[in-house]
Design a protein around this motif. Structure first.
Motif, PDB file in Angstrom:
ATOM      1  N   THR A 190       9.374   6.968  -3.567  1.00 20.22           N
ATOM      2  CA  THR A 190       8.531   8.096  -3.991  1.00 20.22           C
ATOM      3  C   THR A 190       7.690   7.708  -5.195  1.00 20.22           C
ATOM      4  O   THR A 190       6.489   8.014  -5.260  1.00 20.22           O
ATOM      5  CB  THR A 190       9.392   9.319  -4.320  1.00 20.22           C
ATOM      6  OG1 THR A 190      10.125   9.698  -3.142  1.00 20.22           O
ATOM      7  CG2 THR A 190       8.541  10.487  -4.778  1.00 20.22           C
ATOM      8  N   GLN A 191       8.289   7.032  -6.164  1.00 14.58           N
ATOM      9  CA  GLN A 191       7.582   6.629  -7.369  1.00 14.58           C
ATOM     10  C   GLN A 191       6.509   5.589  -7.067  1.00 14.58           C
ATOM     11  O   GLN A 191       5.387   5.667  -7.590  1.00 14.58           O
ATOM     12  CB  GLN A 191       8.584   6.091  -8.390  1.00 14.58           C
ATOM     13  CG  GLN A 191       9.533   7.159  -8.895  1.00 14.58           C
ATOM     14  CD  GLN A 191      10.750   6.577  -9.585  1.00 14.58           C
ATOM     15  OE1 GLN A 191      11.181   5.469  -9.278  1.00 14.58           O
ATOM     16  NE2 GLN A 191      11.309   7.316 -10.525  1.00 14.58           N
ATOM     17  N   ILE A 192       6.833   4.621  -6.215  1.00 12.92           N
ATOM     18  CA  ILE A 192       5.857   3.589  -5.874  1.00 12.92           C
ATOM     19  C   ILE A 192       4.698   4.187  -5.084  1.00 12.92           C
ATOM     20  O   ILE A 192       3.531   3.861  -5.326  1.00 12.92           O
ATOM     21  CB  ILE A 192       6.546   2.449  -5.106  1.00 12.92           C
ATOM     22  CG1 ILE A 192       7.443   1.671  -6.076  1.00 12.92           C
ATOM     23  CG2 ILE A 192       5.523   1.527  -4.440  1.00 12.92           C
ATOM     24  CD1 ILE A 192       8.329   0.659  -5.430  1.00 12.92           C
ATOM     25  N   ASN A 193       4.983   5.086  -4.180  1.00  9.88           N
ATOM     26  CA  ASN A 193       3.921   5.746  -3.432  1.00  9.88           C
ATOM     27  C   ASN A 193       3.051   6.595  -4.344  1.00  9.88           C
ATOM     28  O   ASN A 193       1.824   6.653  -4.177  1.00  9.88           O
ATOM     29  CB  ASN A 193       4.519   6.596  -2.312  1.00  9.88           C
ATOM     30  CG  ASN A 193       3.463   7.236  -1.439  1.00  9.88           C
ATOM     31  OD1 ASN A 193       3.147   8.424  -1.596  1.00  9.88           O
ATOM     32  ND2 ASN A 193       2.914   6.465  -0.527  1.00  9.88           N
TER      33      ASN A 193
ATOM     34  N   ASN B  80      11.408  10.581 -13.819  1.00  8.56           N
ATOM     35  CA  ASN B  80      12.789  10.218 -14.038  1.00  8.56           C
ATOM     36  C   ASN B  80      13.123   8.988 -13.203  1.00  8.56           C
ATOM     37  O   ASN B  80      12.822   8.945 -12.009  1.00  8.56           O
ATOM     38  CB  ASN B  80      13.723  11.371 -13.646  1.00  8.56           C
ATOM     39  CG  ASN B  80      13.568  12.553 -14.552  1.00  8.56           C
ATOM     40  OD1 ASN B  80      13.337  12.418 -15.761  1.00  8.56           O
ATOM     41  ND2 ASN B  80      13.691  13.748 -13.996  1.00  8.56           N
ATOM     42  N   VAL B  81      13.699   7.975 -13.842  1.00 13.30           N
ATOM     43  CA  VAL B  81      14.058   6.751 -13.124  1.00 13.30           C
ATOM     44  C   VAL B  81      15.537   6.474 -13.311  1.00 13.30           C
ATOM     45  O   VAL B  81      16.185   6.983 -14.196  1.00 13.30           O
ATOM     46  CB  VAL B  81      13.222   5.543 -13.608  1.00 13.30           C
ATOM     47  CG1 VAL B  81      11.777   5.763 -13.279  1.00 13.30           C
ATOM     48  CG2 VAL B  81      13.383   5.336 -15.100  1.00 13.30           C
TER      49      VAL B  81
ATOM     50  N   ASN C 148       0.812  -1.218   0.000  1.00 13.25           N
ATOM     51  CA  ASN C 148       0.000   0.000   0.000  1.00 13.25           C
ATOM     52  C   ASN C 148       0.845   1.268   0.000  1.00 13.25           C
ATOM     53  O   ASN C 148       0.597   2.218   0.738  1.00 13.25           O
ATOM     54  CB  ASN C 148      -0.963  -0.013   1.187  1.00 13.25           C
ATOM     55  CG  ASN C 148      -1.999  -1.113   1.073  1.00 13.25           C
ATOM     56  OD1 ASN C 148      -2.338  -1.546  -0.028  1.00 13.25           O
ATOM     57  ND2 ASN C 148      -2.494  -1.586   2.200  1.00 13.25           N
ATOM     58  N   GLY C 149       1.865   1.255  -0.858  1.00 14.71           N
ATOM     59  CA  GLY C 149       2.674   2.436  -1.091  1.00 14.71           C
ATOM     60  C   GLY C 149       3.763   2.697  -0.078  1.00 14.71           C
ATOM     61  O   GLY C 149       4.514   3.669  -0.213  1.00 14.71           O
ATOM     62  N   THR C 150       3.893   1.844   0.934  1.00 10.91           N
ATOM     63  CA  THR C 150       4.871   2.063   1.999  1.00 10.91           C
ATOM     64  C   THR C 150       5.895   0.936   2.016  1.00 10.91           C
ATOM     65  O   THR C 150       5.516  -0.244   1.971  1.00 10.91           O
ATOM     66  CB  THR C 150       4.175   2.138   3.368  1.00 10.91           C
ATOM     67  OG1 THR C 150       3.246   3.222   3.369  1.00 10.91           O
ATOM     68  CG2 THR C 150       5.180   2.350   4.489  1.00 10.91           C
ATOM     69  N   GLN C 151       7.187   1.294   2.096  1.00 17.31           N
ATOM     70  CA  GLN C 151       8.208   0.259   2.195  1.00 17.31           C
ATOM     71  C   GLN C 151       8.115  -0.415   3.560  1.00 17.31           C
ATOM     72  O   GLN C 151       8.107   0.247   4.594  1.00 17.31           O
ATOM     73  CB  GLN C 151       9.604   0.854   2.019  1.00 17.31           C
ATOM     74  CG  GLN C 151      10.702  -0.207   2.050  1.00 17.31           C
ATOM     75  CD  GLN C 151      12.091   0.372   1.896  1.00 17.31           C
ATOM     76  OE1 GLN C 151      12.301   1.317   1.135  1.00 17.31           O
ATOM     77  NE2 GLN C 151      13.052  -0.179   2.615  1.00 17.31           N
TER      78      GLN C 151
END
Length: 204
Positions: free
Chosen positions: A178-181, A203-204, A129-132
Motif C-alpha cells: 500500500t505504501q509503495i503504491n 505508519n510503518v 510501477n507500484g505493483t508487487q
C-alpha cells in the motif's frame, strides 16, 4: 548521504521524473557513496530501496545501486540491477548469493519505470510501477560490505547503467504494498526538488 560523481556522470536539470536527474552514459559513469555507517547492513535487515530509472540501452547487469565487490560468490552483499529485461536483486553472505527477480517486463528504452525492492527478516518483495511482481524467501544472512556503495554501477564495474536514475531512496524499514503504491501514484505531490518538503504521515 553525500556522494561523488565519477566519469561523466552529471545532474541533468532539464530532464528527470521530477526535475533534475542523474544522467549516465553507461561507460564509467556512477556516483560513489563511500561506505556510510548508516548503510552497513548485515544479517536480515528491514530495508526498502526505491526510485525511478529510464534506460537508454537495456543490456544485462545494468547496475542501479549496490555494494558488491564483484559478481563472484561471497563478494555480493547487495546488487540491484536490470538483467534480461527484469529488475533483479542479488543478496549474499560470505560464501554464496541468492537472486530475486521480476518478470521480464522492462522492455522499453527512454521510458520511466518505478521500482522498489523491500526485505524483512524472511522475504524479499519486488515491485515495478507500484505493483508487487514477485516475492522470494530469504535464505542468506547479508554479509558486511567491503567496498563503496555505487549508484549506476553493478558488481563494482564494468556493468554501468546507461540512462537516468531519479528519486532514489534507501529506507531502514520494510514498506508494504500500500505504501509503495501510494508513493508511485503520488510521487509529484510527496517530493519537491527545492525548498520545504512536506511528508504525508504513514505508519510503518
Amino acid at each position: 548521504i553525500d556522494g561523488s560523481y565519477q566519469g561523466n556522470a552529471y545532474t541533468n536539470t532539464s530532464n528527470g521524473w521530477l526535475g533534475g536527474t542523474l544522467q549516465l552514459d553507461g561507460v564509467g559513469d556512477y556516483i560513489d557513496l563511500g561506505q556510510p555507517q548508516s548503510m552497513n547492513f548485515t544479517g536480515r535487515p528491514n530495508l526498502t530501496f526505491l526510485g525511478w530509472f529510464n534506460s537508454n540501452l537495456i543490456e544485462n547487469f545494468d547496475g542501479i545501486i549496490g555494494n558488491a565487490n564483484s559478481g563472484d560468490p561471497g563478494q555480493v552483499p547487495i546488487n540491484i540491477d536490470v538483467n534480461s529485461n527484469a529488475l533483479r536483486l542479488v543478496w549474499g553472505d560470505e560464501t554464496a548469493y541468492e537472486i530475486c527477480s521480476s518478470s521480464a517486463a522492462i522492455t522499453d528504452t527512454n521510458k520511466w519505470y518505478h521500482f522498489a525492492v523491500a526485505s524483512n527478516t524472511s522475504t524479499f518483495f519486488i515491485y515495478l510501477n507500484g505493483t508487487q511482481v514477485n516475492s522470494c524467501k530469504i535464505t542468506k544472512n547479508l554479509r558486511a560490505g567491503s567496498v563503496s556503495w555505487k549508484i549506476g554501477r553493478g558488481f563494482n564495474g564494468p556493468y554501468d547503467f546507461s540512462g537516468a536514475i531519479d528519486e532514489l531512496m534507501v529506507l531502514n524499514v520494510t514498506l508494504n504494498s500500500t505504501q509503495i503504491n501510494y508513493i508511485y501514484n503520488n510521487q509529484s505531490s510527496r517530493f519537491f526538488s527545492r525548498g520545504e518538503q512536506i511528508f504525508k504521515s504513514i505508519n510503518v
